[in-house]
Design a protein around this motif. Structure first.
Motif, PDB file in Angstrom:
ATOM      1  N   ILE A  39       0.931  -1.168  -0.009  1.00 25.27           N
ATOM      2  CA  ILE A  39      -0.110  -0.032   0.187  1.00 25.27           C
ATOM      3  C   ILE A  39       0.883   1.380   0.009  1.00 25.27           C
ATOM      4  CG2 ILE A  39      -1.679   1.503   1.397  1.00 25.27           C
ATOM      5  CD1 ILE A  39      -2.770  -1.272   2.305  1.00 25.27           C
ATOM      6  N   GLY A  40       1.846   1.158   1.013  1.00 24.71           N
ATOM      7  CA  GLY A  40       2.473   2.515   1.082  1.00 24.71           C
ATOM      8  C   GLY A  40       3.724   2.738   0.286  1.00 24.71           C
ATOM      9  N   GLY A  41       4.332   1.788  -0.451  1.00 27.84           N
ATOM     10  CA  GLY A  41       5.496   1.839  -1.243  1.00 27.84           C
ATOM     11  C   GLY A  41       5.254   3.094  -2.180  1.00 27.84           C
ATOM     12  N   PRO A  42       4.484   3.210  -2.851  1.00 31.42           N
ATOM     13  CA  PRO A  42       4.275   4.261  -3.945  1.00 31.42           C
ATOM     14  C   PRO A  42       4.317   5.589  -3.429  1.00 31.42           C
ATOM     15  CG  PRO A  42       2.657   2.430  -4.599  1.00 31.42           C
ATOM     16  CD  PRO A  42       3.311   2.174  -3.201  1.00 31.42           C
ATOM     17  N   MET A  74     -12.466 -12.121  -2.802  1.00 32.64           N
ATOM     18  CA  MET A  74     -11.490 -13.521  -2.918  1.00 32.64           C
ATOM     19  C   MET A  74     -10.546 -13.343  -1.475  1.00 32.64           C
ATOM     20  SD  MET A  74     -12.384 -14.700  -5.510  1.00 32.64           S
ATOM     21  CE  MET A  74     -10.772 -15.831  -5.755  1.00 32.64           C
ATOM     22  N   GLY A  75     -10.733 -12.540  -0.711  1.00 30.50           N
ATOM     23  CA  GLY A  75      -9.836 -12.605   0.510  1.00 30.50           C
ATOM     24  C   GLY A  75      -8.574 -12.001   0.390  1.00 30.50           C
ATOM     25  N   VAL A  76      -8.225 -11.239  -0.555  1.00 29.57           N
ATOM     26  CA  VAL A  76      -6.943 -10.755  -0.999  1.00 29.57           C
ATOM     27  C   VAL A  76      -6.918  -9.286  -0.326  1.00 29.57           C
ATOM     28  CG1 VAL A  76      -5.570  -9.839  -2.666  1.00 29.57           C
ATOM     29  CG2 VAL A  76      -6.780 -11.994  -3.082  1.00 29.57           C
ATOM     30  N   GLU A  77      -5.895  -8.943   0.528  1.00 29.15           N
ATOM     31  CA  GLU A  77      -6.043  -7.690   1.241  1.00 29.15           C
ATOM     32  C   GLU A  77      -5.362  -6.510   0.206  1.00 29.15           C
ATOM     33  OE1 GLU A  77      -3.947 -10.486   2.502  1.00 29.15           O
ATOM     34  OE2 GLU A  77      -5.042 -10.808   4.174  1.00 29.15           O
ATOM     35  N   VAL A  78      -6.361  -5.741   0.135  1.00 32.92           N
ATOM     36  CA  VAL A  78      -6.194  -4.491  -0.835  1.00 32.92           C
ATOM     37  C   VAL A  78      -6.017  -3.181  -0.198  1.00 32.92           C
ATOM     38  CG1 VAL A  78      -7.468  -5.912  -2.731  1.00 32.92           C
ATOM     39  CG2 VAL A  78      -8.859  -4.265  -1.164  1.00 32.92           C
ATOM     40  N   GLY A  79      -6.092  -3.217   1.229  1.00 30.49           N
ATOM     41  CA  GLY A  79      -6.202  -1.927   2.120  1.00 30.49           C
ATOM     42  C   GLY A  79      -5.969  -2.210   3.367  1.00 30.49           C
ATOM     43  N   MET A  80      -5.594  -0.985   4.060  1.00 31.41           N
ATOM     44  CA  MET A  80      -5.308  -1.213   5.393  1.00 31.41           C
ATOM     45  C   MET A  80      -5.780  -0.066   6.189  1.00 31.41           C
ATOM     46  SD  MET A  80      -1.073  -0.549   6.877  1.00 31.41           S
ATOM     47  CE  MET A  80      -0.761  -2.329   6.959  1.00 31.41           C
ATOM     48  N   LEU A  81      -6.078  -0.086   7.373  1.00 37.94           N
ATOM     49  CA  LEU A  81      -6.575   0.835   8.581  1.00 37.94           C
ATOM     50  C   LEU A  81      -5.821   0.666   9.706  1.00 37.94           C
ATOM     51  CD1 LEU A  81      -8.275   3.129   9.299  1.00 37.94           C
ATOM     52  CD2 LEU A  81     -10.150   1.561  10.003  1.00 37.94           C
ATOM     53  N   PHE A  98      -5.006   2.059   0.255  1.00 34.94           N
ATOM     54  CA  PHE A  98      -5.110   1.042  -0.649  1.00 34.94           C
ATOM     55  C   PHE A  98      -4.228   0.723  -1.456  1.00 34.94           C
ATOM     56  CE2 PHE A  98      -9.500   2.462   0.552  1.00 34.94           C
ATOM     57  CZ  PHE A  98     -10.203   0.956   0.745  1.00 34.94           C
ATOM     58  N   ILE A  99      -4.193  -0.426  -2.009  1.00 34.57           N
ATOM     59  CA  ILE A  99      -3.158  -0.582  -3.228  1.00 34.57           C
ATOM     60  C   ILE A  99      -3.665  -0.078  -4.350  1.00 34.57           C
ATOM     61  CG2 ILE A  99      -2.435  -2.969  -2.332  1.00 34.57           C
ATOM     62  CD1 ILE A  99      -4.246  -4.202  -4.360  1.00 34.57           C
ATOM     63  N   ARG A 100      -2.833   0.494  -5.250  1.00 36.56           N
ATOM     64  CA  ARG A 100      -2.869   1.177  -6.388  1.00 36.56           C
ATOM     65  C   ARG A 100      -4.165   0.722  -7.340  1.00 36.56           C
ATOM     66  NH1 ARG A 100       2.391   4.258  -8.998  1.00 36.56           N
ATOM     67  NH2 ARG A 100       2.248   5.798  -7.281  1.00 36.56           N
ATOM     68  N   GLY A 101      -4.348  -0.584  -7.566  1.00 33.65           N
ATOM     69  CA  GLY A 101      -5.510  -1.017  -8.287  1.00 33.65           C
ATOM     70  C   GLY A 101      -6.872  -1.008  -7.511  1.00 33.65           C
ATOM     71  N   ALA A 102      -6.819  -0.595  -6.301  1.00 37.21           N
ATOM     72  CA  ALA A 102      -8.150  -0.507  -5.629  1.00 37.21           C
ATOM     73  C   ALA A 102      -8.460   1.093  -5.485  1.00 37.21           C
ATOM     74  CB  ALA A 102      -8.103  -1.220  -4.379  1.00 37.21           C
ATOM     75  N   PRO A 168      12.738   0.181  -2.779  1.00 37.19           N
ATOM     76  CA  PRO A 168      13.159   0.067  -4.009  1.00 37.19           C
ATOM     77  C   PRO A 168      13.354   1.421  -4.579  1.00 37.19           C
ATOM     78  CG  PRO A 168      11.454  -1.718  -3.874  1.00 37.19           C
ATOM     79  CD  PRO A 168      11.410  -0.777  -2.705  1.00 37.19           C
ATOM     80  N   GLN A 169      14.651   1.576  -5.583  1.00 37.49           N
ATOM     81  CA  GLN A 169      14.757   2.893  -6.176  1.00 37.49           C
ATOM     82  C   GLN A 169      13.435   3.443  -7.185  1.00 37.49           C
ATOM     83  OE1 GLN A 169      17.536   4.933  -6.363  1.00 37.49           O
ATOM     84  NE2 GLN A 169      18.361   3.665  -4.609  1.00 37.49           N
ATOM     85  N   ASP A 170      12.876   2.530  -7.700  1.00 41.53           N
ATOM     86  CA  ASP A 170      11.671   2.747  -8.366  1.00 41.53           C
ATOM     87  C   ASP A 170      10.341   3.245  -7.705  1.00 41.53           C
ATOM     88  OD1 ASP A 170      10.922   0.400  -7.598  1.00 41.53           O
ATOM     89  OD2 ASP A 170      10.441  -0.611  -9.681  1.00 41.53           O
ATOM     90  N   MET A 171      10.284   3.110  -6.351  1.00 41.34           N
ATOM     91  CA  MET A 171       9.060   3.644  -5.775  1.00 41.34           C
ATOM     92  C   MET A 171       8.923   4.989  -5.587  1.00 41.34           C
ATOM     93  SD  MET A 171       7.025   1.065  -4.389  1.00 41.34           S
ATOM     94  CE  MET A 171       7.230  -0.679  -4.415  1.00 41.34           C
ATOM     95  N   GLY A 172       7.825   5.461  -5.549  1.00 39.66           N
ATOM     96  CA  GLY A 172       7.201   6.535  -5.250  1.00 39.66           C
ATOM     97  C   GLY A 172       7.422   7.524  -6.361  1.00 39.66           C
ATOM     98  N   THR A 173       6.838   8.729  -6.301  1.00 42.06           N
ATOM     99  CA  THR A 173       6.580   9.851  -7.366  1.00 42.06           C
ATOM    100  C   THR A 173       7.600  10.722  -7.145  1.00 42.06           C
ATOM    101  OG1 THR A 173       4.897  11.011  -6.306  1.00 42.06           O
ATOM    102  CG2 THR A 173       4.213   9.404  -7.740  1.00 42.06           C
ATOM    103  N   ALA A 174       8.046  11.134  -6.200  1.00 41.00           N
ATOM    104  CA  ALA A 174       9.148  11.954  -5.798  1.00 41.00           C
ATOM    105  C   ALA A 174      10.424  11.951  -6.332  1.00 41.00           C
ATOM    106  CB  ALA A 174       9.131  12.363  -4.328  1.00 41.00           C
ATOM    107  N   PRO A 175      11.042  12.700  -6.724  1.00 40.18           N
ATOM    108  CA  PRO A 175      12.516  12.544  -7.638  1.00 40.18           C
ATOM    109  C   PRO A 175      13.606  12.014  -6.266  1.00 40.18           C
ATOM    110  CG  PRO A 175      12.153  14.723  -7.500  1.00 40.18           C
ATOM    111  CD  PRO A 175      11.000  14.088  -7.260  1.00 40.18           C
ATOM    112  N   ILE A 176      14.479  11.260  -6.594  1.00 47.00           N
ATOM    113  CA  ILE A 176      15.559  10.805  -5.524  1.00 47.00           C
ATOM    114  C   ILE A 176      16.448  11.879  -5.525  1.00 47.00           C
ATOM    115  CG2 ILE A 176      17.353   9.184  -4.927  1.00 47.00           C
ATOM    116  CD1 ILE A 176      15.827   7.300  -6.278  1.00 47.00           C
TER     117      ILE A 176
END
Length: 178
Positions: A39-42, A74-81, A98-102, A168-176
Motif C-alpha cells: 500500500i505505502g511503497g508508492p 477473494m480474501g486478498v488484502e487490498v487496503g489497510m486501516l 489501498f493498493i494502487r489497483g483499488a 526500491p529505487q523505482d518506488m514513489g513519485t518524488a525524485p530521488i
C-alpha cells in the motif's frame, strides 16, 4: 477533528460494497510489513520498515492499537486501516490506504466512514491523522471533505527510504535527491 461528522452513527444502506474490513488482532510482523509495503511503497511509507519484528509487534499487538485489513471478495488484502488509541481521549488514524489497483473506485469514502465509526469510541475527544507531500495529491482534499480540518503544517527533513535501501529505487513519485 474535534467532534464526529454529522450523521456518522446513522445506519445508511451502502449497496454492494466489494470489500470487507477484517480485524488483524495478532498479525505476524512480516504479514503486516508486506501489506504496508504494497500500500505505502508508492507513497514512500517507510517509518515501519526499519523496525524489527519485535518493535512492530509491540505496536500492532498493543491492545490500544486496532489494525484492520481491507479484503476483497477473494480474501486478498487490498487496503489497510490502523487506529492508535494510546494517547488518552485521542485516536490517530495512523495508516489508511489501498493498493494502487483499488484506488479511484469510491472505496476510500467507505473505509473512512468505517474508520471514523471506530475512532469515535466513547471517551474520544479528538480524531486526527497526518499526510505529507509524498502522499497521493488527492489525500488532503479527501480528508477535508470527510470533515478533517488542517491544524498544523511543518517541514521535516527525513532520509529518502530509496537511498537508505528501505524501499526500491523505482518506488514513489518524488525524485530521488542525492
Amino acid at each position: 477533528m474535534l467532534s464526529p461528522p454529522e450523521g456518522l452513527r446513522k445506519l445508511v444502506p451502502e449497496g454492494d460494497v466489494p470489500v470487507q474490513l477484517v480485524r488483524w488482532k495478532e498479525a505476524a510482523p512480516e504479514k503486516y510489513r508486506l501489506l504496508y509495503k504494497r500500500i505505502g511503497g508508492p507513497w514512500l511509507w517507510w517509518t515501519r520498515l526499519g523496525k524489527s519484528d519485535a518493535e512492530i509487534a509491540g505496536i500492532i499487538h498493543d491492545p490500544r492499537v486496532q489494525l484492520y485489513a481491507v479484503a476483497d471478495r477473494m480474501g486478498v488484502e487490498v487496503g489497510m486501516l490502523e487506529l492508535d488509541f494510546r494517547v488518552e481521549a485521542t485516536c490517530e488514524i495512523v495508516f489508511f490506504g489501498f493498493i494502487r489497483g483499488a484506488t479511484g473506485k469510491g472505496l476510500g469514502k467507505w473505509l473512512m466512514r468505517r474508520a471514523l465509526q471506530l475512532a469515535w469510541a466513547p471517551g474520544v475527544e479528538r480524531v486526527w491523522l497526518h499526510t505529507c507531500t509524498t502522499d497521493d495529491p488527492r489525500a488532503l482534499p479527501f480528508y477535508q471533505a470527510q470533515g478533517f480540518a488542517p491544524f498544523a503544517r511543518f517541514v521535516e527533513i527525513l532520509p529518502d527510504p530509496r537511498v537508505t535501501g528501505l524501499l526500491p529505487q523505482d518506488m514513489g513519485t518524488a525524485p530521488i535527491i542525492l
